[in-house]
Every structure is written in C-alpha cells, then in structure tokens.
Design a protein around this motif. Structure first.
Motif, PDB file in Angstrom:
ATOM      1  N   GLU A   1       0.442   7.855  -4.407  1.00 15.44           N
ATOM      2  CA  GLU A   1      -0.154   8.119  -5.747  1.00 15.44           C
ATOM      3  C   GLU A   1       0.509   7.174  -6.791  1.00 15.44           C
ATOM      4  O   GLU A   1      -0.099   6.601  -7.651  1.00 15.44           O
ATOM      5  CB  GLU A   1      -0.486   9.448  -6.031  1.00 15.44           C
ATOM      6  N   ALA A   2       1.746   7.481  -6.802  1.00 17.48           N
ATOM      7  CA  ALA A   2       2.685   6.847  -7.839  1.00 17.48           C
ATOM      8  C   ALA A   2       2.470   5.121  -7.479  1.00 17.48           C
ATOM      9  O   ALA A   2       2.246   4.411  -8.737  1.00 17.48           O
ATOM     10  CB  ALA A   2       4.089   7.174  -7.600  1.00 17.48           C
ATOM     11  N   PHE A   3       2.394   4.620  -6.255  1.00 20.95           N
ATOM     12  CA  PHE A   3       2.058   3.330  -5.997  1.00 20.95           C
ATOM     13  C   PHE A   3       0.834   2.578  -6.483  1.00 20.95           C
ATOM     14  O   PHE A   3       0.923   1.756  -7.227  1.00 20.95           O
ATOM     15  CB  PHE A   3       2.437   2.971  -4.658  1.00 20.95           C
ATOM     16  N   MET A   4      -0.201   3.667  -6.424  1.00 19.64           N
ATOM     17  CA  MET A   4      -1.482   3.415  -6.709  1.00 19.64           C
ATOM     18  C   MET A   4      -1.559   3.074  -8.408  1.00 19.64           C
ATOM     19  O   MET A   4      -2.565   2.657  -8.828  1.00 19.64           O
ATOM     20  CB  MET A   4      -2.380   4.142  -6.124  1.00 19.64           C
ATOM     21  N   HIS A   5      -0.769   3.788  -9.060  1.00 20.75           N
ATOM     22  CA  HIS A   5      -0.928   4.044 -10.565  1.00 20.75           C
ATOM     23  C   HIS A   5       0.425   3.435 -11.193  1.00 20.75           C
ATOM     24  O   HIS A   5       0.270   3.431 -12.354  1.00 20.75           O
ATOM     25  CB  HIS A   5      -1.169   5.550 -10.883  1.00 20.75           C
ATOM     26  N   GLN A   6       1.017   2.793 -10.353  1.00 25.72           N
ATOM     27  CA  GLN A   6       2.195   2.133 -11.038  1.00 25.72           C
ATOM     28  C   GLN A   6       1.766   0.619 -11.677  1.00 25.72           C
ATOM     29  O   GLN A   6       0.892   0.097 -11.321  1.00 25.72           O
ATOM     30  CB  GLN A   6       3.340   1.893  -9.789  1.00 25.72           C
ATOM     31  N   HIS A   7       2.515   0.469 -12.753  1.00 24.41           N
ATOM     32  CA  HIS A   7       2.043  -0.972 -13.334  1.00 24.41           C
ATOM     33  C   HIS A   7       3.572  -1.723 -13.751  1.00 24.41           C
ATOM     34  O   HIS A   7       4.654  -0.774 -13.650  1.00 24.41           O
ATOM     35  CB  HIS A   7       1.383  -0.648 -14.919  1.00 24.41           C
TER      36      HIS A   7
ATOM     37  N   GLU B   1      -1.488  -5.433  -8.528  1.00 20.29           N
ATOM     38  CA  GLU B   1      -1.172  -5.918  -9.893  1.00 20.29           C
ATOM     39  C   GLU B   1      -0.161  -7.054 -10.073  1.00 20.29           C
ATOM     40  O   GLU B   1      -0.299  -7.915 -10.659  1.00 20.29           O
ATOM     41  CB  GLU B   1      -0.890  -4.752 -10.744  1.00 20.29           C
ATOM     42  N   VAL B   2       0.686  -6.785  -8.924  1.00 21.75           N
ATOM     43  CA  VAL B   2       1.638  -7.849  -8.657  1.00 21.75           C
ATOM     44  C   VAL B   2       1.251  -9.043  -8.357  1.00 21.75           C
ATOM     45  O   VAL B   2       1.559 -10.174  -8.820  1.00 21.75           O
ATOM     46  CB  VAL B   2       2.973  -7.368  -7.672  1.00 21.75           C
ATOM     47  N   TYR B   3       0.407  -9.116  -7.526  1.00 22.20           N
ATOM     48  CA  TYR B   3      -0.362 -10.507  -6.904  1.00 22.20           C
ATOM     49  C   TYR B   3      -1.265 -11.024  -8.140  1.00 22.20           C
ATOM     50  O   TYR B   3      -0.932 -12.250  -8.359  1.00 22.20           O
ATOM     51  CB  TYR B   3      -1.325 -10.242  -5.925  1.00 22.20           C
ATOM     52  N   ASP B   4      -1.986 -10.112  -8.860  1.00 18.54           N
ATOM     53  CA  ASP B   4      -2.739 -10.752  -9.905  1.00 18.54           C
ATOM     54  C   ASP B   4      -1.783 -11.477 -11.100  1.00 18.54           C
ATOM     55  O   ASP B   4      -2.062 -12.559 -11.664  1.00 18.54           O
ATOM     56  CB  ASP B   4      -3.649  -9.527 -10.554  1.00 18.54           C
ATOM     57  N   ASN B   5      -0.850 -10.734 -11.381  1.00 17.18           N
ATOM     58  CA  ASN B   5       0.192 -11.259 -12.313  1.00 17.18           C
ATOM     59  C   ASN B   5       0.921 -12.639 -11.797  1.00 17.18           C
ATOM     60  O   ASN B   5       1.068 -13.593 -12.371  1.00 17.18           O
ATOM     61  CB  ASN B   5       1.297 -10.362 -12.930  1.00 17.18           C
ATOM     62  N   TYR B   6       1.124 -12.464 -10.762  1.00 13.60           N
ATOM     63  CA  TYR B   6       1.726 -13.695  -9.864  1.00 13.60           C
ATOM     64  C   TYR B   6       0.589 -15.022 -10.088  1.00 13.60           C
ATOM     65  O   TYR B   6       0.852 -16.056 -10.650  1.00 13.60           O
ATOM     66  CB  TYR B   6       1.903 -13.573  -8.450  1.00 13.60           C
ATOM     67  N   ASP B   7      -0.519 -14.566  -9.634  1.00 12.53           N
ATOM     68  CA  ASP B   7      -1.819 -15.463  -9.752  1.00 12.53           C
ATOM     69  C   ASP B   7      -2.049 -16.085 -11.067  1.00 12.53           C
ATOM     70  O   ASP B   7      -2.239 -17.242 -11.441  1.00 12.53           O
ATOM     71  CB  ASP B   7      -2.846 -15.002  -9.247  1.00 12.53           C
TER      72      ASP B   7
ATOM     73  N   SER C   1      -6.427  -7.564   0.596  1.00  9.26           N
ATOM     74  CA  SER C   1      -6.386  -6.210   1.241  1.00  9.26           C
ATOM     75  C   SER C   1      -5.269  -5.754   0.369  1.00  9.26           C
ATOM     76  O   SER C   1      -4.889  -4.447   0.574  1.00  9.26           O
ATOM     77  CB  SER C   1      -5.680  -6.526   2.763  1.00  9.26           C
ATOM     78  N   LEU C   2      -4.864  -6.402  -0.575  1.00  6.61           N
ATOM     79  CA  LEU C   2      -3.658  -5.454  -1.394  1.00  6.61           C
ATOM     80  C   LEU C   2      -4.421  -4.434  -2.300  1.00  6.61           C
ATOM     81  O   LEU C   2      -5.587  -4.786  -2.717  1.00  6.61           O
ATOM     82  CB  LEU C   2      -3.084  -6.301  -2.284  1.00  6.61           C
ATOM     83  N   THR C   3      -3.517  -3.288  -2.694  1.00  8.59           N
ATOM     84  CA  THR C   3      -4.038  -2.300  -3.509  1.00  8.59           C
ATOM     85  C   THR C   3      -3.243  -1.823  -4.273  1.00  8.59           C
ATOM     86  O   THR C   3      -2.014  -2.224  -4.237  1.00  8.59           O
ATOM     87  CB  THR C   3      -4.752  -1.213  -2.464  1.00  8.59           C
ATOM     88  N   GLY C   4      -3.609  -1.021  -5.432  1.00 12.27           N
ATOM     89  CA  GLY C   4      -2.429  -0.435  -6.392  1.00 12.27           C
ATOM     90  C   GLY C   4      -1.414  -1.391  -6.997  1.00 12.27           C
ATOM     91  O   GLY C   4      -1.962  -2.511  -7.436  1.00 12.27           O
ATOM     92  N   PHE C   5      -0.080  -1.151  -7.067  1.00  8.93           N
ATOM     93  CA  PHE C   5       0.762  -1.882  -7.467  1.00  8.93           C
ATOM     94  C   PHE C   5       0.847  -3.307  -6.975  1.00  8.93           C
ATOM     95  O   PHE C   5       1.031  -4.292  -7.758  1.00  8.93           O
ATOM     96  CB  PHE C   5       1.985  -1.243  -7.355  1.00  8.93           C
TER      97      PHE C   5
END
Length: 156
Positions: free
Chosen positions: A55-61, A119-125, A112-116
């Motif tokens: 849950e923490a991983f899914m909601h971490q920013h 978000e990491v991938y989207d910021n990389y992109d 296939s990535l979810t959660g944090f």
C-alpha cells in the motif's frame, strides 16, 4: 480370600499419581496447537506487513527534493567511475503482469509498472529521457524459479 470389587492398582513406587499416556498425549496436543497458533499469528503479521508495504508503494510519491538527491546520486556514481544507478527496487508481484514483460525483455514493459514504479518511469520519460538518460529494468532474483525483485536502473 478373593476380592468382590475391582482391584485397585498397587501404589506406585514413584509416589503420588502417575502420569498416564493419555495425559502425555493431551500435553503434546496442546503444545502442537500452541505452535500452530503461533505460526498462524506470525504468518498473519507477515501478510499484514506485506500488505502495508505494498500500500505504501502504491501511494508513495517522488519527494520534493528529488532533483537535488538525483544530482547528488549520479554525480557520486560518476565520481566512482560508474555509469548507472539503481533508482527503485520492488517485488515483481507489484507489476500488473507479475514481472513477465520485464523478464521477457518486452518493449512495452513500462506498461506493467504500477504505483511508485510507474511514477518513477513517468518522471524519467518526462524529464530524464530528453536529457539523454536511459532506463532499463531487470528481474534481480528468481526465488523458487519465479521472478522475484525488479531493479530499475538509470544509466548514462
């Protein structure tokens, strides 16, 4: 002279009442029940911990100081002569496909990535790819022959 009623056992040379096999079986059964309950409680606590971590991983920013932390991390790695850093690690079960696309080097693995991790991938992109950085993901372990942890690495 024969006794009319049931005969009483002779007194035990050990003194007092003698523990019976029935008593011993009851003790063993009680101990096994206690061990089973303890194992079940431990499994329940572990599952609750894993659920909380997920849950923490899914909601971490990404943190507000990410740019400074990123700059420091890549600079330090470059000073050591390295050309990549691991930016996130997580269980493959957090992927929507259990890590299958990453394990098979499929080009659409980011989907296939979810959660944090997503978000990491989207910021990389959005920010790092245009600056010339590359990103790769790989399965890092195979417990029981199945994909375990995923590592996502940024390289330059």
């Amino acid at each position: 002279m024969p006794a009319d009623g049931p005969s009483t056992p002779p007194p035990s040379p050990l003194g007092g009442d003698l523990i019976t096999p029935r008593d011993l079986h009851a003790i063993t059964e009680a101990q096994e029940k206690a061990r089973l309950k303890e194992a079940q409680d431990l499994a329940k606590r572990k599952q609750e911990e894993q659920t909380a971590i997920h849950e923490a991983f899914m909601h971490q920013h990404i943190r507000p100081d990410a740019k400074e932390r990123f700059t420091r991390a890549v600079r330090t790695a470059a000073e050591r002569g390295e050309t990549e850093i691991e930016i996130v690690r997580f269980p493959s079960s957090y992927c929507s496909d259990g890590g299958r696309a990453i394990n098979n080097f499929e080009p659409d693995w980011p989907d296939s990535l979810t959660g944090f991790a997503r978000e990491v991938y989207d910021n990389y992109d959005r920010y790092l790819r245009p600056a010339g950085y590359k990103l790769r993901a790989q399965i890092l372990s195979y417990p029981g022959g199945m994909p375990g942890d995923v590592g996502v690495f940024l390289h330059w």
